[in-house]
Design an enzyme around this catalytic site. Structure first.
Site, PDB file in Angstrom:
ATOM      1  N   ASN A  25       0.864  -1.188   0.000  1.00 33.80           N
ATOM      2  CA  ASN A  25       0.000   0.000   0.000  1.00 33.80           C
ATOM      3  C   ASN A  25       0.898   1.235   0.000  1.00 33.80           C
ATOM      4  OD1 ASN A  25      -1.779   2.074   0.547  1.00 33.80           O
ATOM      5  ND2 ASN A  25      -2.404   1.318   2.569  1.00 33.80           N
ATOM      6  N   LYS A  29       0.118   4.298  -0.303  1.00 39.28           N
ATOM      7  CA  LYS A  29      -0.524   5.468   0.319  1.00 39.28           C
ATOM      8  C   LYS A  29      -0.318   6.733  -0.536  1.00 39.28           C
ATOM      9  CE  LYS A  29      -0.335   3.174   4.728  1.00 39.28           C
ATOM     10  NZ  LYS A  29      -0.380   3.241   6.156  1.00 39.28           N
ATOM     11  N   HIS A  79      -9.914   1.017   4.669  1.00 35.72           N
ATOM     12  CA  HIS A  79      -8.634   1.205   5.370  1.00 35.72           C
ATOM     13  C   HIS A  79      -8.866   2.149   6.557  1.00 35.72           C
ATOM     14  CE1 HIS A  79      -4.560   2.387   6.328  1.00 35.72           C
ATOM     15  NE2 HIS A  79      -4.162   1.315   5.682  1.00 35.72           N
ATOM     16  N   GLU A 103      -7.212   4.482   7.772  1.00 38.75           N
ATOM     17  CA  GLU A 103      -6.939   5.907   7.530  1.00 38.75           C
ATOM     18  C   GLU A 103      -8.134   6.583   6.865  1.00 38.75           C
ATOM     19  OE1 GLU A 103      -3.120   5.439   5.619  1.00 38.75           O
ATOM     20  OE2 GLU A 103      -2.231   4.916   7.550  1.00 38.75           O
ATOM     21  N   GLU A 158      -5.903  -5.142  10.349  1.00 42.26           N
ATOM     22  CA  GLU A 158      -4.884  -4.130  10.604  1.00 42.26           C
ATOM     23  C   GLU A 158      -5.218  -3.379  11.887  1.00 42.26           C
ATOM     24  OE1 GLU A 158      -2.761  -2.811   6.752  1.00 42.26           O
ATOM     25  OE2 GLU A 158      -4.583  -1.640   6.932  1.00 42.26           O
ATOM     26  N   GLY A 177       1.907   2.123  10.904  1.00 45.83           N
ATOM     27  CA  GLY A 177       2.850   3.235  10.781  1.00 45.83           C
ATOM     28  C   GLY A 177       3.485   3.649  12.099  1.00 45.83           C
ATOM     29  N   SER A 233       2.894  -2.277  10.415  1.00 43.98           N
ATOM     30  CA  SER A 233       4.338  -2.326  10.627  1.00 43.98           C
ATOM     31  C   SER A 233       4.970  -3.666  10.262  1.00 43.98           C
ATOM     32  CB  SER A 233       4.681  -1.928  12.078  1.00 43.98           C
ATOM     33  OG  SER A 233       4.229  -0.607  12.337  1.00 43.98           O
TER      34      SER A 233
HETATM   35  P1  PGA Z   1       2.406   0.207   7.769  1.00 40.57           P
HETATM   36  O1  PGA Z   1       0.963   0.414   7.077  1.00 40.57           O
HETATM   37  O2  PGA Z   1       2.974  -1.078   7.195  1.00 40.57           O
HETATM   38  O3  PGA Z   1       3.199   1.403   7.402  1.00 40.57           O
HETATM   39  O4  PGA Z   1       2.147   0.087   9.239  1.00 40.57           O
HETATM   40  C1  PGA Z   1       0.111  -0.664   6.803  1.00 40.57           C
HETATM   41  C2  PGA Z   1      -1.170  -0.161   6.162  1.00 40.57           C
HETATM   42  O5  PGA Z   1      -1.648   0.910   6.549  1.00 40.57           O
HETATM   43  O6  PGA Z   1      -1.738  -0.802   5.258  1.00 40.57           O
END
Ligand code: PGA
Length: 252
Positions: free
Chosen positions: A9, A11, A96, A98, A168, A174, A213
């Site tokens: 991803n 982003k 997601h 976010e 997740e 993140g 992560s």
């Molecule tokens: P990250 O993000 O690996 O940076 O924690 C995962 C995601 O949001 O899909």
């Protein structure tokens, strides 16, 4: 036997030049043949990535979101799942965290996106996950099953034949904090068990990815768990060496 999938991803990162460089770097790495691989650039870079050789090697291209509306129309700023299919996407992330948090997407909106994606022939990756407060209050399972149910009740278990789930935990995205393999497996087992109650075969065959992560250093132990079928990788997917190492960990 479920195939492992590693999904990157990207982003809201990258510009044309850096995407070009990332594609070159990715092409220089080695990948296992037995692992599915997908990348999710932002809308602007979908075509650039689609034209890249990597995808002719059968990588999947996905978008990070789609509109609730399937049919083309007057929806300023939106991108339809039909338009995504037209630029060779085969997958799309829906729900997601976010977007749930920053764009205030409700379970109902996410459900409509899931339906729109499937109607356009795309595989939705339905993202589920609890916040730190919900985990600390002992509500991780309840939160995730509520999010799952909002879609399941509406579309029926049969729709999960052509869908992927990503667990997740919000507190692990993140932040550098990864769920332990045991914490992740617990929730993955709960999600699969719940789907099995509705349909044994579909529950058994649906791919459930872990995200939060994931990096080369922790991928192998996560992917070794019984119900973890790969990863949805954010930060580490922007580094070709890390990403390919994660893919290789999924192939072992
Ligand atoms: P990250 O993000 O690996 O940076 O924690 C995962 C995601 O949001 O899909």
């Amino acid at each position: 036997m479920r195939q492992k999938l590693v999904a990157g991803n990207w982003k809201m990162f990258g510009c044309r030049a850096s995407v070009e460089q990332l594609l070159l770097d990715l092409a220089a790495q080695e990948y296992p043949a037995n692992v599915g691989i997908a990348v999710f650039p932002n809308f602007l870079h979908l075509q650039q990535v689609s034209q890249n050789l990597l995808l002719q090697k059968k990588w999947n291209l996905g978008a990070q979101d789609c509109a609730t509306e399937l049919e083309l129309g007057a929806f300023t700023g939106e991108v339809s799942a039909k338009q995504l299919a037209d630029v060779n996407c085969s997958m799309v992330l829906v729900g997601h965290s976010e977007r749930r948090i920053l764009q205030f997407e409700s379970d109902q909106v996410i459900c409509r996106k899931f339906i729109a994606a499937q109607s356009a022939g795309l595989i939705p990756i339905l993202c589920l996950g609890e916040s730190l407060a919900e985990r600390e209050a002992g509500k991780a399972e309840e939160t995730v099953l509520t999010q799952l149910n909002a879609v399941l009740q509406e579309v029926g278990v049969g729709a999960f034949k052509h869908a992927i789930i990503a667990y997740e935990p919000v507190w692990a995205i993140g932040t550098g904090l990864t769920a332990t393999p045991e914490q992740a497996q617990e929730i993955h087992g709960i999600i699969r068990g719940y789907l099995k109650q509705h349909d044994e075969l579909i529950g058994q065959s649906v791919q459930i990815l872990y995200g939060g992560s994931v990096k080369a250093a922790n991928a192998a132990e996560l992917f070794a768990m019984a119900d973890i079928d790969g990863g949805l990788v954010g930060g580490a997917s922007l580094n070709a060496e890390e990403f390919s190492a994660i893919c290789r960990a999924a192939g072992n």
